[in-house]
Design a protein around this motif. Structure first.
Motif, short mmCIF file in Angstrom:
data_model
loop_
_atom_site.label_atom_id
_atom_site.label_comp_id
_atom_site.label_asym_id
_atom_site.label_seq_id
_atom_site.Cartn_x
_atom_site.Cartn_y
_atom_site.Cartn_z
N ILE A 1 16.48 11.88 37.24
CA ILE A 1 16.21 10.66 38.00
C ILE A 1 15.07 10.90 38.98
O ILE A 1 14.17 10.07 39.14
CB ILE A 1 17.47 10.19 38.75
CG1 ILE A 1 18.57 9.75 37.77
CG2 ILE A 1 17.13 9.05 39.72
CD1 ILE A 1 18.23 8.51 36.97
N GLY A 2 15.07 12.05 39.64
CA GLY A 2 13.96 12.40 40.53
C GLY A 2 12.65 12.51 39.78
O GLY A 2 11.59 12.11 40.28
N HIS A 3 12.71 13.05 38.58
CA HIS A 3 11.54 13.14 37.72
C HIS A 3 11.01 11.75 37.37
O HIS A 3 9.79 11.50 37.38
CB HIS A 3 11.93 13.92 36.46
CG HIS A 3 10.95 13.85 35.34
ND1 HIS A 3 11.11 12.97 34.28
CD2 HIS A 3 9.82 14.54 35.08
CE1 HIS A 3 10.12 13.13 33.43
NE2 HIS A 3 9.31 14.07 33.89
N GLU A 4 11.92 10.82 37.08
CA GLU A 4 11.53 9.43 36.83
C GLU A 4 10.81 8.86 38.06
O GLU A 4 9.80 8.15 37.93
CB GLU A 4 12.76 8.59 36.52
CG GLU A 4 13.38 8.83 35.17
CD GLU A 4 12.67 8.07 34.08
OE1 GLU A 4 12.72 6.82 34.08
OE2 GLU A 4 12.06 8.72 33.22
N CYS A 5 11.34 9.16 39.23
CA CYS A 5 10.73 8.67 40.47
C CYS A 5 9.32 9.22 40.62
O CYS A 5 8.40 8.51 41.05
CB CYS A 5 11.58 9.07 41.67
SG CYS A 5 13.19 8.23 41.76
N GLY A 6 9.14 10.49 40.30
CA GLY A 6 7.83 11.10 40.43
C GLY A 6 6.78 10.43 39.57
O GLY A 6 5.59 10.41 39.92
N HIS A 7 7.20 9.86 38.45
CA HIS A 7 6.27 9.16 37.56
C HIS A 7 6.14 7.67 37.92
O HIS A 7 5.33 6.97 37.30
CB HIS A 7 6.74 9.27 36.11
CG HIS A 7 6.46 10.60 35.50
ND1 HIS A 7 5.19 11.05 35.25
CD2 HIS A 7 7.30 11.59 35.09
CE1 HIS A 7 5.24 12.26 34.71
NE2 HIS A 7 6.51 12.62 34.60
N GLY A 8 6.94 7.20 38.86
CA GLY A 8 6.94 5.78 39.16
C GLY A 8 7.69 4.95 38.13
O GLY A 8 7.52 3.73 38.04
N PRO B 1 9.36 -0.42 40.14
CA PRO B 1 7.98 -0.83 40.34
C PRO B 1 7.52 -0.64 41.78
O PRO B 1 6.31 -0.70 42.06
CB PRO B 1 7.98 -2.31 39.94
CG PRO B 1 9.40 -2.75 40.06
CD PRO B 1 10.23 -1.54 39.75
N ASN B 2 8.46 -0.40 42.69
CA ASN B 2 8.13 -0.15 44.09
C ASN B 2 7.98 1.36 44.30
O ASN B 2 8.96 2.10 44.25
CB ASN B 2 9.25 -0.71 44.99
CG ASN B 2 8.91 -0.63 46.46
OD1 ASN B 2 8.40 0.38 46.93
ND2 ASN B 2 9.20 -1.69 47.19
N GLN B 3 6.76 1.82 44.58
CA GLN B 3 6.51 3.25 44.70
C GLN B 3 7.22 3.85 45.91
O GLN B 3 7.61 5.02 45.89
CB GLN B 3 5.01 3.53 44.79
CG GLN B 3 4.64 5.01 44.70
CD GLN B 3 5.11 5.66 43.42
OE1 GLN B 3 4.91 5.13 42.32
NE2 GLN B 3 5.78 6.81 43.53
N ASN B 4 7.41 3.08 46.97
CA ASN B 4 8.11 3.59 48.15
C ASN B 4 9.56 3.92 47.81
O ASN B 4 10.11 4.94 48.27
CB ASN B 4 8.06 2.58 49.29
CG ASN B 4 6.67 2.44 49.88
OD1 ASN B 4 5.89 3.40 49.89
ND2 ASN B 4 6.32 1.25 50.35
N CYS C 1 10.63 4.70 44.78
CA CYS C 1 10.55 5.89 43.93
C CYS C 1 10.45 7.16 44.77
O CYS C 1 11.18 8.13 44.53
CB CYS C 1 9.35 5.78 42.99
SG CYS C 1 9.52 4.59 41.65
N ASP C 2 9.55 7.15 45.73
CA ASP C 2 9.32 8.37 46.52
C ASP C 2 10.51 8.70 47.42
O ASP C 2 10.84 9.87 47.61
CB ASP C 2 8.05 8.22 47.36
CG ASP C 2 6.78 8.32 46.52
OD1 ASP C 2 6.85 8.86 45.39
OD2 ASP C 2 5.72 7.87 46.98
N ALA C 3 11.17 7.67 47.96
CA ALA C 3 12.33 7.93 48.82
C ALA C 3 13.47 8.54 48.01
O ALA C 3 14.05 9.57 48.42
CB ALA C 3 12.78 6.63 49.49
N ILE C 4 13.79 7.93 46.88
CA ILE C 4 14.87 8.45 46.04
C ILE C 4 14.50 9.82 45.47
O ILE C 4 15.29 10.77 45.48
CB ILE C 4 15.18 7.47 44.88
CG1 ILE C 4 15.68 6.14 45.43
CG2 ILE C 4 16.20 8.08 43.91
CD1 ILE C 4 17.00 6.20 46.14
N GLY C 5 13.28 9.93 44.95
CA GLY C 5 12.85 11.19 44.35
C GLY C 5 12.85 12.33 45.35
O GLY C 5 13.26 13.45 45.03
N TYR C 6 12.39 12.06 46.56
CA TYR C 6 12.34 13.09 47.61
C TYR C 6 13.75 13.61 47.93
O TYR C 6 13.97 14.82 48.03
CB TYR C 6 11.69 12.53 48.86
CG TYR C 6 11.57 13.52 50.00
CD1 TYR C 6 10.66 14.56 49.94
CD2 TYR C 6 12.37 13.40 51.13
CE1 TYR C 6 10.54 15.47 50.99
CE2 TYR C 6 12.26 14.28 52.18
CZ TYR C 6 11.35 15.33 52.11
OH TYR C 6 11.25 16.22 53.15
#
Length: 426
Positions: free
Chosen positions: A124-131, A135-138, A140-145
């Motif tokens: 899931i974090g990997h998915e966030c890293g790719h966006g 569709p909201n990059q913020n 993605c980055d919050a969850i991925g981080y």
């Protein structure tokens, strides 16, 4: 559209005659020929329905919540293992030795499934890293981080280098990871040279030593890559790593993101240190440490088998382009239903991910059907049992040639299984 190796040859009668003579020499080769992918990325994308590129935040969150809930349930059940097998009636029924064996068997079951669950969270974090998560990059980055930090991955630092890997996959000069060793790297003479070389003596590792090296790779390759660029691009300076903001991996504008990633790892060090003092180091290792080691094992095994196979090409600049690099990976039936359920199809449908990294994983199965129908034989899938594939590929993918715009792995006897359709660049 990219040109084939034949199209890149100099025009004219003399050039044509040279190509005919070269092909005649190569025609005796028993190896099957390989022709690079001819289509543009736009042509490939047009073959896939637009709705499969849509990202849904709610759906991504549902998968994340499911994974975290499973992790919590597995953790809670694990707290019952030791007390249950210490009960007097259990010991009397199974005997002291039987109860102890059953206790450790229960822990093995926990480590297996919690390791898979943790790996799914990492995906899931990997998915966030790719966006691809939202569709909201913020978001993605919050969850991925958060999820990557909890699993000891410097989110922004790894996101940057992983993006570069996708942009340059299968390029000998520019890929970030799993860059093959060449003959010259290993000190192996060129094929056809007058130097005598004994492949059997050079690669005379015992199976036990090979197993040791394979286990070492599975457990420590990812930390080694992050810390010392092991298996990364060989042109980088010594001590290239993911933690120095001045590393060649990062631009000056990315240095703050690297520091934020480092802060997350430092926070995890503090959390684990506090937890070890509070509940004991042994408990932290059992509940969290060993499942985390399983994450590194599964992640390295998955990525290694995606990008390392005797039938996959690697390109030098004259023949490389993005879509050819994307096609130079392989989908695998990884652990059957467990791989599909716990690992979010990350191994089963990886080829489409390399073509379109922002496509959500839950559209991978359907999109792969369209991709395979369009690119045909350029799509690669393997149903070989993955542990067998890991052993075979570790032994058969030793090095590539120093010359040639399209190269394939050679095994411990210096043999390849495929060759480019034109031998003019070999």
């Amino acid at each position: 559209m990219s040109k084939s190796s034949e199209d890149l040859a100099l025009p004219g009668p003399s050039s044509s005659m040279q190509r005919m003579e070269t092909k005649a020499k190569c025609s005796d080769s028993p190896l099957p020929e390989f022709t690079p992918l001819p289509w543009t990325l736009a042509e490939i994308r047009a073959a896939i329905p637009p709705h499969l590129f849509l990202r849904q935040t709610r759906r991504g969150m549902a998968y994340l919540i499911r994974d975290l809930a499973m992790a919590a349930v597995a953790w809670e059940l694990a707290t019952l293992i030791d007390p249950f097998y210490a009960r007097q009636h259990v010991v009397e029924r199974l005997g002291p030795f039987g109860a102890e064996c059953a206790r450790w068997a229960a822990w093995l079951v926990y480590w297996w499934f919690q390791g898979l669950i943790f790996t799914g969270v990492w995906v899931i974090g990997h998915e966030c890293g790719h966006g691809a998560f939202s569709p909201n990059q913020n978001i993605c980055d919050a969850i991925g981080y958060i999820v990557h930090t909890l699993l000891w991955t410097p989110y922004f630092s790894w996101k940057i280098s992983h993006h570069r890997h996708h942009c340059n996959h299968a390029s000998m000069e520019r890929d970030e990871v799993y860059v093959p060793k060449t003959r010259s790297d290993l000190g192996i003479p060129q094929e056809g040279s007058d130097v005598e070389f004994d492949y059997d003596e050079f690669f005379s590792d015992t199976p036990i030593y090979t197993l040791y090296m394979l286990i070492r790779q599975q457990l420590f390759a990812f930390p080694a890559y992050l810390i010392c660029n092991v298996s990364g691009q060989k042109s980088y300076p010594k001590w290239t790593n993911h933690f120095s903001p001045n590393s060649v991996l990062f631009s000056p504008a990315q240095r703050e993101a690297v520091l934020v990633s480092n802060l997350g790892i430092l926070t995890m060090i503090c959390i684990v240190s506090f937890a070890s003092k509070t509940w004991g180091t042994a408990a932290i290792i059992k509940y969290y440490g060993i499942p985390w080691l399983c994450v590194t094992h599964w992640f390295i095994m998955i990525t290694y088998l995606h990008h390392t196979d005797p039938e996959l090409p690697h390109y030098r600049d004259a023949q490389w382009n993005f879509q050819r690099g994307a096609a130079a990976t392989v989908d695998r039936d990884f652990l059957g239903w467990m791989g599909r359920f716990f690992l979010h199809d990350v191994a089963h449908f990886h080829v489409i991910h390399h073509f379109f990294p922002k496509m959500p994983f839950y559209h991978g199965p359907e999109a792969t059907e369209y991709l395979e129908a369009f690119i045909g034989e350029h799509y690669r899938r393997s149903d070989k049992p993955v542990f067998r594939a890991l052993w075979d590929n570790y032994n058969n993918c030793q090095f590539v040639d120093d010359e040639g715009d399209i190269v394939f792995f050679r095994n411990k006897r210096g043999q390849a299984v495929r060759r480019p359709a034109s031998c003019t660049r070999q």
